[in-house]
Design a protein around this motif. Structure first.
Motif, PDB file in Angstrom:
ATOM      1  N   LEU A 129     -12.622  13.415  -0.831  1.00  0.00           N
ATOM      2  CA  LEU A 129     -12.790  12.038  -0.371  1.00  0.00           C
ATOM      3  C   LEU A 129     -12.211  11.848   1.026  1.00  0.00           C
ATOM      4  O   LEU A 129     -12.869  11.283   1.923  1.00  0.00           O
ATOM      5  CB  LEU A 129     -12.129  11.080  -1.358  1.00  0.00           C
ATOM      6  CG  LEU A 129     -12.103   9.595  -0.957  1.00  0.00           C
ATOM      7  CD1 LEU A 129     -13.517   9.069  -0.781  1.00  0.00           C
ATOM      8  CD2 LEU A 129     -11.351   8.772  -1.996  1.00  0.00           C
ATOM      9  N   ALA A 130     -10.968  12.296   1.232  1.00  0.00           N
ATOM     10  CA  ALA A 130     -10.323  12.108   2.529  1.00  0.00           C
ATOM     11  C   ALA A 130     -11.052  12.872   3.625  1.00  0.00           C
ATOM     12  O   ALA A 130     -11.262  12.353   4.727  1.00  0.00           O
ATOM     13  CB  ALA A 130      -8.861  12.558   2.451  1.00  0.00           C
ATOM     14  N   ARG A 131     -11.485  14.098   3.321  1.00  0.00           N
ATOM     15  CA  ARG A 131     -12.188  14.895   4.334  1.00  0.00           C
ATOM     16  C   ARG A 131     -13.542  14.253   4.650  1.00  0.00           C
ATOM     17  O   ARG A 131     -13.980  14.228   5.800  1.00  0.00           O
ATOM     18  CB  ARG A 131     -12.367  16.324   3.842  1.00  0.00           C
ATOM     19  CG  ARG A 131     -12.784  17.319   4.912  1.00  0.00           C
ATOM     20  CD  ARG A 131     -11.696  17.606   5.922  1.00  0.00           C
ATOM     21  NE  ARG A 131     -10.600  18.379   5.414  1.00  0.00           N
ATOM     22  CZ  ARG A 131      -9.612  18.866   6.150  1.00  0.00           C
ATOM     23  NH1 ARG A 131      -9.590  18.638   7.451  1.00  0.00           N
ATOM     24  NH2 ARG A 131      -8.616  19.545   5.620  1.00  0.00           N
ATOM     25  N   GLY A 132     -14.215  13.707   3.631  1.00  0.00           N
ATOM     26  CA  GLY A 132     -15.486  13.037   3.862  1.00  0.00           C
ATOM     27  C   GLY A 132     -15.336  11.780   4.693  1.00  0.00           C
ATOM     28  O   GLY A 132     -16.169  11.481   5.560  1.00  0.00           O
ATOM     29  N   LEU A 133     -14.250  11.022   4.446  1.00  0.00           N
ATOM     30  CA  LEU A 133     -14.006   9.812   5.227  1.00  0.00           C
ATOM     31  C   LEU A 133     -13.795  10.128   6.707  1.00  0.00           C
ATOM     32  O   LEU A 133     -14.140   9.313   7.579  1.00  0.00           O
ATOM     33  CB  LEU A 133     -12.789   9.070   4.676  1.00  0.00           C
ATOM     34  CG  LEU A 133     -12.977   8.385   3.319  1.00  0.00           C
ATOM     35  CD1 LEU A 133     -11.646   7.832   2.810  1.00  0.00           C
ATOM     36  CD2 LEU A 133     -14.018   7.280   3.400  1.00  0.00           C
ATOM     37  N   GLN A 140      -7.272  22.418   8.101  1.00  0.00           N
ATOM     38  CA  GLN A 140      -7.964  23.014   6.962  1.00  0.00           C
ATOM     39  C   GLN A 140      -7.074  24.096   6.339  1.00  0.00           C
ATOM     40  O   GLN A 140      -6.591  24.984   7.030  1.00  0.00           O
ATOM     41  CB  GLN A 140      -9.293  23.613   7.393  1.00  0.00           C
ATOM     42  CG  GLN A 140     -10.383  22.594   7.627  1.00  0.00           C
ATOM     43  CD  GLN A 140     -11.751  23.223   7.721  1.00  0.00           C
ATOM     44  OE1 GLN A 140     -11.939  24.244   8.375  1.00  0.00           O
ATOM     45  NE2 GLN A 140     -12.723  22.613   7.079  1.00  0.00           N
ATOM     46  N   GLY A 141      -6.868  24.015   5.041  1.00  0.00           N
ATOM     47  CA  GLY A 141      -6.013  24.970   4.349  1.00  0.00           C
ATOM     48  C   GLY A 141      -4.531  24.664   4.436  1.00  0.00           C
ATOM     49  O   GLY A 141      -3.707  25.422   3.911  1.00  0.00           O
ATOM     50  N   ALA A 142      -4.164  23.545   5.088  1.00  0.00           N
ATOM     51  CA  ALA A 142      -2.741  23.222   5.237  1.00  0.00           C
ATOM     52  C   ALA A 142      -2.080  22.957   3.891  1.00  0.00           C
ATOM     53  O   ALA A 142      -0.877  23.197   3.725  1.00  0.00           O
ATOM     54  CB  ALA A 142      -2.565  22.012   6.152  1.00  0.00           C
ATOM     55  N   GLU A 143      -2.862  22.453   2.907  1.00  0.00           N
ATOM     56  CA  GLU A 143      -2.281  22.211   1.586  1.00  0.00           C
ATOM     57  C   GLU A 143      -1.805  23.518   0.949  1.00  0.00           C
ATOM     58  O   GLU A 143      -0.780  23.550   0.260  1.00  0.00           O
ATOM     59  CB  GLU A 143      -3.288  21.508   0.671  1.00  0.00           C
ATOM     60  CG  GLU A 143      -4.597  22.237   0.461  1.00  0.00           C
ATOM     61  CD  GLU A 143      -5.599  22.009   1.578  1.00  0.00           C
ATOM     62  OE1 GLU A 143      -6.610  22.740   1.614  1.00  0.00           O
ATOM     63  OE2 GLU A 143      -5.380  21.120   2.424  1.00  0.00           O
ATOM     64  N   LEU A 192      -3.557  18.682  -3.820  1.00  0.00           N
ATOM     65  CA  LEU A 192      -4.450  19.445  -2.956  1.00  0.00           C
ATOM     66  C   LEU A 192      -5.031  18.606  -1.828  1.00  0.00           C
ATOM     67  O   LEU A 192      -5.806  19.115  -1.013  1.00  0.00           O
ATOM     68  CB  LEU A 192      -5.603  20.023  -3.788  1.00  0.00           C
ATOM     69  CG  LEU A 192      -5.216  20.981  -4.912  1.00  0.00           C
ATOM     70  CD1 LEU A 192      -6.454  21.448  -5.656  1.00  0.00           C
ATOM     71  CD2 LEU A 192      -4.445  22.176  -4.365  1.00  0.00           C
ATOM     72  N   SER A 193      -4.672  17.339  -1.761  1.00  0.00           N
ATOM     73  CA  SER A 193      -5.291  16.441  -0.791  1.00  0.00           C
ATOM     74  C   SER A 193      -4.539  16.338   0.528  1.00  0.00           C
ATOM     75  O   SER A 193      -5.036  15.726   1.472  1.00  0.00           O
ATOM     76  CB  SER A 193      -5.414  15.033  -1.392  1.00  0.00           C
ATOM     77  OG  SER A 193      -4.137  14.412  -1.498  1.00  0.00           O
ATOM     78  N   VAL A 194      -3.348  16.930   0.633  1.00  0.00           N
ATOM     79  CA  VAL A 194      -2.477  16.622   1.771  1.00  0.00           C
ATOM     80  C   VAL A 194      -3.074  17.052   3.109  1.00  0.00           C
ATOM     81  O   VAL A 194      -2.927  16.356   4.117  1.00  0.00           O
ATOM     82  CB  VAL A 194      -1.072  17.230   1.579  1.00  0.00           C
ATOM     83  CG1 VAL A 194      -0.357  16.565   0.414  1.00  0.00           C
ATOM     84  CG2 VAL A 194      -1.141  18.738   1.382  1.00  0.00           C
ATOM     85  N   GLY A 195      -3.753  18.191   3.159  1.00  0.00           N
ATOM     86  CA  GLY A 195      -4.361  18.627   4.411  1.00  0.00           C
ATOM     87  C   GLY A 195      -5.455  17.676   4.865  1.00  0.00           C
ATOM     88  O   GLY A 195      -5.573  17.358   6.049  1.00  0.00           O
ATOM     89  N   SER A 196      -6.261  17.199   3.908  1.00  0.00           N
ATOM     90  CA  SER A 196      -7.329  16.262   4.239  1.00  0.00           C
ATOM     91  C   SER A 196      -6.780  14.903   4.638  1.00  0.00           C
ATOM     92  O   SER A 196      -7.317  14.242   5.541  1.00  0.00           O
ATOM     93  CB  SER A 196      -8.272  16.114   3.043  1.00  0.00           C
ATOM     94  OG  SER A 196      -8.885  17.349   2.726  1.00  0.00           O
ATOM     95  N   VAL A 197      -5.705  14.456   3.969  1.00  0.00           N
ATOM     96  CA  VAL A 197      -5.076  13.189   4.348  1.00  0.00           C
ATOM     97  C   VAL A 197      -4.492  13.295   5.757  1.00  0.00           C
ATOM     98  O   VAL A 197      -4.562  12.340   6.546  1.00  0.00           O
ATOM     99  CB  VAL A 197      -3.996  12.793   3.322  1.00  0.00           C
ATOM    100  CG1 VAL A 197      -3.207  11.576   3.796  1.00  0.00           C
ATOM    101  CG2 VAL A 197      -4.635  12.509   1.968  1.00  0.00           C
ATOM    102  N   LEU A 198      -3.938  14.448   6.084  1.00  0.00           N
ATOM    103  CA  LEU A 198      -3.438  14.670   7.447  1.00  0.00           C
ATOM    104  C   LEU A 198      -4.578  14.500   8.456  1.00  0.00           C
ATOM    105  O   LEU A 198      -4.434  13.796   9.464  1.00  0.00           O
ATOM    106  CB  LEU A 198      -2.830  16.070   7.554  1.00  0.00           C
ATOM    107  CG  LEU A 198      -2.160  16.474   8.871  1.00  0.00           C
ATOM    108  CD1 LEU A 198      -1.174  17.619   8.627  1.00  0.00           C
ATOM    109  CD2 LEU A 198      -3.157  16.916   9.948  1.00  0.00           C
TER     110      LEU A 198
END
Length: 324
Positions: A130-134, A244-247, A67-73
């Protein structure tokens, strides 16, 4: 791997038939819909999503979820923008750094999942936050990218069949070719399928389950970071709200493309057909001009429900046949 009694060929063939039907309907209803450039735009506009879906495909094949891929992007776009504009790093070094960080981020999640026997849903959900917060630690605002290399990659066009494709589209297709080779012609790919079919059986066969799971999530993180680089070329900015929501779109593309959510069966190449289906839905709504863009989500949700329901019914039917 899954039992030979369950070979859900329904999904990939119906996906291709659905794609052909939508393109045909668009061609009849809207002049110019089937022009070469409109078809190429399906890939150009969704190149980043195709790369995301490739990484997600390996994760789902192994029986997991990411579920992290959108935030990592989004984090990749923010790190790229900051390193280019504030730290003034060379663009090639920025891209390499972002890809390495993405792989390390994904590999760390895979290590936590395997070492502590945690549910992938929970670990990657934490990774998403975590990724989105960073992103917002770097900046709460959008950071414009004006590096010459990124500008040239954004504007470059390669003539093909009377139209043109972008560098990002070519990178996505090259990544797809590499992923197909990994999945079907390497020991790593065979281990992924085996783990998705039955992790216990894979352990009994002596396969490197732990190493494979870590590598699967590292690959997903790498693909998410690469998608972030491509998205940076496309948007020329870094922003914490990107993708947002890309995952969920990536998961939908993988499932619609013929991969079972339960793992162990599917086609990495199906990610392309799944992404093209999603892109065609968006294009049909854009050509219509009278429908809200939210209809895209409604149609995608309905299709995802339909494909999951059919997969489940076929699995139940196969189980009953085995019992008899």
């Amino acid at each position: 791997m899954k039992s030979p009694a369950f070979t859900p060929l329904f999904t990939p063939f119906v996906t291709l038939a659905l794609l052909a039907a939508m393109l045909s309907i668009g061609g009849v209803a809207y002049p110019g819909f089937l022009s070469v450039q409109v078809l190429f735009n399906l890939l150009i506009d969704n190149a980043f999503l195709l790369v995301l879906a490739i990484g997600m495909g390996f994760v789902i094949l192994s029986g997991g979820i990411d579920l992290s891929v959108g935030s990592v992007l989004a984090l990749a776009t923010m790190i790229s923008a900051w390193l280019l504009n504030v730290a003034h790093w060379p663009p090639a070094l920025v891209i390499i750094t972002v890809l390495v960080l993405g792989a390390l981020f994904g590999g760390a999640m895979g290590l936590l999942i395997h070492a502590f026997k945690l549910q992938p849903f929970i670990v990657t959900l934490a990774g998403m936050f975590l990724a989105r917060g960073l992103c917002y630690l770097i900046s709460i605002n959008s950071i414009t990218i004006d590096d010459p290399l990124y500008l040239s990659m954004s504007q470059a066009q390669f003539a093909l069949l009377g139209g043109f494709v972008s560098p990002s589209a070519l990178v996505a297709l090259a990544m797809l070719a590499l992923a197909v080779w990994l999945a079907h012609y390497t020991a790593f790919g065979r281990s992924v399928y085996a783990i998705g079919g039955s992790e216990q059986s894979a352990l009994m066969m002596g396969l490197p389950v732990g190493r494979t799971k870590v590598l699967v999530y590292a690959l997903s993180g790498f693909c998410a970071a690469l998608a972030g680089v491509l998205f940076s070329f496309y948007m020329l900015s870094g922003y914490g709200l990107h993708a947002q929501g890309a995952e969920l779109d990536a998961i939908a593309a993988v499932v619609i493309g013929g991969t079972l959510l339960s793992g162990g069966y599917g086609y990495i190449a199906g990610a392309l057909s799944g992404v093209l289906v999603l892109g065609t839905i968006q294009t049909l709504i854009a050509f219509d001009g009278t429908l809200s863009s939210w209809w895209t989500r409604i149609v995608i949700g309905a299709l995802l429900f339909l494909f999951c329901a059919v997969q489940r019914l076929m699995a139940m039917g196969a189980a009953r046949r085995l019992q008899t």
